[in-house]
Design a protein around this motif. Structure first.
Motif, mmCIF file in Angstrom:
data_model
loop_
_atom_site.group_PDB
_atom_site.id
_atom_site.type_symbol
_atom_site.label_atom_id
_atom_site.label_comp_id
_atom_site.label_asym_id
_atom_site.label_seq_id
_atom_site.Cartn_x
_atom_site.Cartn_y
_atom_site.Cartn_z
ATOM 1 N N CYS A 1 -4.878 -26.804 16.418
ATOM 2 C CA CYS A 1 -5.707 -25.612 16.496
ATOM 3 C C CYS A 1 -5.400 -24.693 15.314
ATOM 4 C CB CYS A 1 -5.442 -24.898 17.812
ATOM 5 S SG CYS A 1 -6.285 -23.317 17.924
ATOM 6 N N GLU B 1 -6.498 -21.766 14.922
ATOM 7 C CA GLU B 1 -6.442 -20.390 15.412
ATOM 8 C C GLU B 1 -5.027 -19.986 15.825
ATOM 9 O OE1 GLU B 1 -8.877 -18.056 15.392
ATOM 10 O OE2 GLU B 1 -9.985 -19.613 14.293
ATOM 11 N N CYS B 2 -4.447 -20.757 16.751
ATOM 12 C CA CYS B 2 -3.122 -20.383 17.252
ATOM 13 C C CYS B 2 -2.023 -21.310 16.725
ATOM 14 C CB CYS B 2 -3.110 -20.318 18.780
ATOM 15 S SG CYS B 2 -3.516 -21.871 19.589
ATOM 16 N N THR C 1 -1.262 -24.420 17.106
ATOM 17 C CA THR C 1 -0.553 -25.336 18.002
ATOM 18 C C THR C 1 -1.011 -26.769 17.747
ATOM 19 O OG1 THR C 1 -2.178 -24.939 19.739
ATOM 20 C CG2 THR C 1 -0.107 -23.727 19.893
ATOM 21 N N CYS D 1 -8.964 -26.481 22.045
ATOM 22 C CA CYS D 1 -7.544 -26.155 22.108
ATOM 23 C C CYS D 1 -7.168 -25.815 23.548
ATOM 24 C CB CYS D 1 -7.260 -24.979 21.190
ATOM 25 S SG CYS D 1 -5.610 -24.297 21.383
ATOM 26 N N VAL E 1 -4.701 -24.015 24.477
ATOM 27 C CA VAL E 1 -4.134 -22.674 24.562
ATOM 28 C C VAL E 1 -5.222 -21.606 24.483
ATOM 29 C CG1 VAL E 1 -2.441 -21.060 23.585
ATOM 30 C CG2 VAL E 1 -2.010 -23.532 23.533
ATOM 31 N N CYS E 2 -6.025 -21.636 23.417
ATOM 32 C CA CYS E 2 -7.006 -20.560 23.236
ATOM 33 C C CYS E 2 -8.450 -21.035 23.347
ATOM 34 C CB CYS E 2 -6.780 -19.857 21.896
ATOM 35 S SG CYS E 2 -7.088 -20.946 20.488
ATOM 36 N N SER F 1 -10.362 -22.686 21.453
ATOM 37 C CA SER F 1 -11.243 -22.743 20.285
ATOM 38 C C SER F 1 -11.275 -24.180 19.755
ATOM 39 C CB SER F 1 -10.775 -21.764 19.212
ATOM 40 O OG SER F 1 -9.450 -22.039 18.857
HETATM 41 ZN ZN LIG Z 1 -5.629 -22.512 19.939
#
Ligand SMILES: [Zn+2]
Length: 117
Positions: free
Chosen positions: A6, A8-9, A11, A23, A25-26, A28
């Motif tokens: 990802c 974005e974050c 990961t 993702c 986690v977030c 996206s």
């Molecule tokens: Zn993410």
């Protein structure tokens, strides 16, 4: 095997069939990173097949007493059970090593990608 990275974050995790391109986690969009399976992964499949055959032989001979499996009589059930647990344990160890190696490889690919940007 496929990993999901990802941007974005930041990961990185193995891609699951249910998470697809998202993702965990977030949520996206993530970049799919494909890493080739190693010899550990291939050995893992092989050892799993051995375990399945042993289970089949064990059930067939010691539980259902199928005559086709009479050649098993020379083996004690303890030996077969030990073989089953041994091969399952080995399959887990190989899978762990394959996953660790693949994760390292995926991290390396991500570092190269990030370096280019
Ligand atoms: Zn993410």
């Amino acid at each position: 095997m496929k990993f999901c990275y990802c941007p974005e974050c930041k990961t990185l995790h193995p891609r699951n069939w249910y998470s697809r391109e998202k993702c965990e986690v977030c949520n996206s969009e993530c970049t799919t990173i494909e890493v080739r399976r190693s010899i550990y992964g291939l050995s893992m499949y092989f050892v799993s097949i051995v375990a399945m055959i042993l289970i089949l032989l064990y059930v067939g001979h010691f539980q259902m007493e199928v005559s086709v499996f009479d050649f098993m009589s020379s083996l004690s059930s303890d030996v077969v059970v030990a073989g089953i647990f041994g091969s399952i344990g080995l399959a887990f160890a190989l899978q762990y090593m394959d996953l660790r190696r693949a994760s390292n490889e995926a991290e390396r690919i991500v570092r190269n990608m990030e370096g280019r940007n």
